[in-house]
Structure formats: C-alpha cells, structure tokens
Design an enzyme around this catalytic site. Structure first.
Site, short mmCIF file in Angstrom:
data_model
loop_
_atom_site.label_atom_id
_atom_site.label_comp_id
_atom_site.label_asym_id
_atom_site.label_seq_id
_atom_site.Cartn_x
_atom_site.Cartn_y
_atom_site.Cartn_z
CG HIS A 133 -1.87 1.00 1.44
ND1 HIS A 133 -1.58 2.29 1.79
CD2 HIS A 133 -3.22 0.94 1.32
CE1 HIS A 133 -2.71 2.98 1.88
NE2 HIS A 133 -3.72 2.19 1.60
CG ASP A 210 0.75 -2.09 6.21
OD1 ASP A 210 -0.21 -2.27 7.00
OD2 ASP A 210 0.63 -1.48 5.14
CD GLN A 213 -6.84 -4.18 4.74
OE1 GLN A 213 -7.77 -4.84 5.20
NE2 GLN A 213 -6.99 -2.93 4.35
CE LYS A 236 -6.96 0.33 6.70
NZ LYS A 236 -7.80 0.68 5.56
CB CYS A 376 -3.90 3.36 -1.53
SG CYS A 376 -5.19 4.52 -1.14
N1 PMP Z 1 -1.63 -0.42 4.77
C1 PMP Z 1 -2.63 -1.16 4.28
C2 PMP Z 1 -2.35 -2.55 3.81
C3 PMP Z 1 -3.91 -0.62 4.23
O1 PMP Z 1 -4.92 -1.35 3.73
C4 PMP Z 1 -4.13 0.70 4.68
C5 PMP Z 1 -5.50 1.32 4.62
N2 PMP Z 1 -6.15 1.18 3.40
C6 PMP Z 1 -3.06 1.41 5.21
C7 PMP Z 1 -1.83 0.82 5.23
C8 PMP Z 1 -3.22 2.79 5.74
O2 PMP Z 1 -4.02 2.80 6.89
P1 PMP Z 1 -4.49 4.18 7.52
O3 PMP Z 1 -5.15 4.94 6.41
O4 PMP Z 1 -5.46 3.79 8.60
O5 PMP Z 1 -3.28 4.87 8.04
#
Ligand code: PMP
Length: 428
Positions: A133, A210, A213, A236, A376
C-alpha cells in the site's frame, strides 16, 4: 446460507445476530439498506466501542499524564488500561512496547523518520514487496531519495504473492530495512511474515510489518512474528478512525529519537540545558493523544476477543469461498489472485471489458458498497497488469445473501463512462 456471526446477549435466551451490535446497519440516510462490503477501507463500529468512547468523554474526560486532579488521574488510568489491553491482545512483551499513533500510515512514517533516518545512508537499501500500500511504500521511497539509498522491490508472482525464495534472494548485505505487509489490501494475499522476518533479521535488517489488513481477521502475535515494528489502524478492526498502534520491540523503541517533539515528551526544559526526553512510549506521543480513540481501540479488541478469532476466521473463510465460487459462475468475471488459499476477508475481481469504476458505480446504484480502482497500490496493479479491480471485503456482519446480491447485480452490469484514458482512472 451463511448468516452474520451471532453473539451471546445478556438476558437473551439464544445468541442474537451480530448485526444488532452495529447501529449503522439499520441506519438512515446514506447508510439506509446498504450492503457494506468495503470493510478493508474501514469497518463499522459496534455499540460496545461507541459506548466506551461516549463513556470516556462523559465520565473521565481530561488530559493524560500531566494534570494533578482526580479527573486527570481517571483519564490517565483509562489510557494506561487501553495500552495494557492492546499489549495483551497482540502479545507484546510489555505495555511500553505499544505506541499510540494516528494509524498505520502514521506508524510507518514514524519508523521511517526515526529508525529509518538513523539506519539508512548512501548506498544502503530498503526492501519492500511488490504488493505494498502507498502508506508502506512512500515513506520508504522518500527516505531513500533523501538518503541516497535504493528502494528494492521484491517481485510478486502472477498469483499476486511474494515467494520466500524471491524475498530471500533480494535480501542482500546492503538491506537495512525490510518493510512488508502482513496481508495485502488489494487481493487479501497473506505473507509468511514470521518466516520473512526471520530471514531478514538473520541478515541484519530491521523489519517493519504493515498489519493494517491483518488485525481484524487473525490473531496477531507480535512476539511470535518477531519483527522490530508492527503497525496497524483501529478503524479497520471495528475501532475508531484516526488512531492506531506502532508496536516496537523494547530494545528498538529505546533507541529511537522523538518523532515529533512537544508536550509530554520531556522531563523539563531549560534554555541553558540540553533537552532530556522521557522514555518510550510517551517520548513518541508528543501532544495530547487521542485518549478516547485508544479507549475505543481497546474496546474493539475486547469485542473481537469475545467473538473469538476461531469464529471470525471460519466466517471469513466461508464468505471468501462462497464469493469465489459464486463470482466464478458469472461470465466475464475473473477473481484475481488466490484469496481462498488463506482467506482474509478480501476477494478482488475484474469484469471483462468494463472499467472497475463502472462496476463499482453500478453496484452502488444497487445499494452495494465496494472499493474499486487501484486501492492506493497502483504499483501492485501495474505488476499484475491491471487497470484496477473491484474489491469485496468482508466483516463479521456480512452474509452470503449479500454476496448473492452482488452477483445478481453483476449479471446486468454494462460498460459505462469510464475508460483507461479517463484522467482519474488510476489515482485512487
Ligand atoms: N496499509 C494497508 C495494507 C492498508 O490497507 C491501509 C488502509 N487502506 C493502510 C496501510 C493505511 O491505513 P491508515 O489509512 O489507517 O493509516
């Protein structure tokens, strides 16, 4: 048919549907009647989480760690308790290993700006996988640009997975940091983070995971994974938005300089003396923290614990398998990757000749909320040779009937106004 999970309710003879715990599912306005399948973007919040936040503001609201009155002590107690709950839920060595952040993005930026800036110099390498991401890519890319270092990307296979062999092969002597996602937000691919961490640490690299998910779909044991840092977001996993956690091994956190400086990070300041910072985690939490957010996150962990991850995982697996099989029966629809291999609540697909935004818009007309586009993670979509996907992402309240609704709508979807040439076709 697979229903939403059920929960034991005080006073009720039989367990009731978990959907009753989520007020928005019977909400009005934009929420009315929606089939919500965008849980990887953010989950809905159950009443116990909402209640915990309201309770904090109505019975303990004050500033933490600084006031000298009973309300300030009460707020500090709630904040400390939240940290203990999180630490125990993720298997941290101690509550001091839990740093409250603004979310995954904030956590990764914190590590890049502190450990990253100290570890990475000219000619060094930072390793990421091809499925990251932007939040676990851009902080590293910027760090490399600033430091004269090289960003190395472990390729993903056609199934959207990173093999341990490819990861190992990319782990040269110059790799200072390896930053990897636990679960892909695009395809739901699960990385063998424990094995990857062991390989990377053996080669002397610092490992950042990270976990955005992962946390809502599997029990996370940070000690077992063994990474140096593990980041995730509360929103999440049925908690509030704008708050999250950076877990750091205590010896790693102890070395980190403050990320942002300000109130709460120092013992005292004199103009004629060097600044002396307090130990972590407070050193890394400058300014008034999101106390209600931390309390809500702890309530979300309690909620998931009461449900039990065994049940959550079974539910995820059944929904994912059902969706893969049901989508497979619709002409022109192709599921991307192998989400049923280790189900994590995500199924991404493409429809022949129809732009993902047209599919998403059409589903929205049917009251179905999904995410479409590049999620993203445009670099991952590039590697897969796709313009984008349509993503179903499940939560504990979803049912196979909702998957049926998606399939019913997909049978009549037609090409619309989006094309590959649309100026925004690749941005989201
Ligand atoms: N990493 C992953 C794999 C995500 O899915 C997301 C959120 N879509 C993020 C990072 C970023 O999370 P946040 O917007 O809550 O900082």
């Amino acid at each position: 048919m697979l229903d939403a999970l059920t929960v034991e309710k005080h006073g009720a003879e039989t367990p009731v549907s978990i959907r009753e715990d989520f007020p928005i599912l019977s909400g009005t306005g934009a929420a009315a009647g929606a089939v919500y399948l965008d849980n990887a973007a953010t989950t809905h919040k159950p009443t116990p989480v909402l209640d915990a936040i309201v309770d904090y503001y109505t019975t303990a609201n004050s500033n933490v760690g600084r006031g000298y009155h009973r309300l300030a002590f009460a707020a500090t107690d709630r904040f400390d308790q939240a940290r203990r709950t999180v630490a125990s839920a993720i298997g941290a060595g101690s509550p001091d290993e839990v740093v409250f952040t603004g979310g995954t993005t904030d956590g990764v930026n914190l590590v890049a700006a502190t450990a990253g800036a100290e570890l990475v110099g000219p000619g060094d390498q930072v390793l990421i996988t091809g499925m990251e991401h932007n939040s676990n890519l851009l902080p590293w890319r910027r760090l490399c640009e600033e430091r004269g270092a090289e960003l190395v990307v472990v390729p993903v296979g056609p199934d959207g997975a990173t093999s341990l062999e490819a990861f190992d092969a990319a782990l040269g002597d110059r790799v200072r940091i390896a930053a990897i996602s636990h679960v892909s937000n695009v395809l739901g691919t699960v990385n063998p983070v424990r094995e990857m961490t062991a390989l990377a640490r053996r080669r002397g690299a610092v490992v950042v995971v990270d976990g955005a998910q992962a946390v809502a779909h599997r029990p996370v044991d940070v000690a077992g994974i063994g990474a140096d840092f593990y980041c995730f977001s509360a929103h999440k996993m049925y908690g509030p938005q704008g708050v999250g956690v950076l877990h750091g091994r205590s010896e790693r956190l102890a070395d980190l300089p403050p990320y942002r400086v300000g109130g709460g990070t120092v013992k005292g300041v004199r103009f004629d003396e060097p600044v002396s910072y307090v130990p972590t985690p407070a050193r890394l939490e400058a300014g008034t923290p999101d106390v209600a957010g931390a309390v809500g996150l702890a309530a979300a962990f309690d909620y998931l614990r009461r449900l039990g991850f065994e049940q959550v995982r079974r539910h995820d697996a059944e929904l994912v398998r059902y969706a893969v099989s049901a989508l497979g029966e619709i002409g022109g629809v192709r599921v991307v990757g192998a989400p049923e291999r280790d189900p994590s609540g995500i199924v991404s697909f493409v429809v022949d000749g129809i732009h993902p935004y047209d599919v998403g818009g059409y589903l929205d007309q049917h009251g179905i909320a999904v995410r479409c586009g590049v999620h993203c993670a445009s670099t991952f979509l590039d590697a897969l040779g796709l313009l984008g996907t349509v993503r179903l992402s499940f939560g504990v309240y979803n049912t196979t009937e909702e998957v049926d609704e998606v399939c019913r709508a997909l049978r009549s979807v037609r090409p619309g106004t989006w094309t590959a040439e649309h100026p925004n076709a690749r941005f989201l």
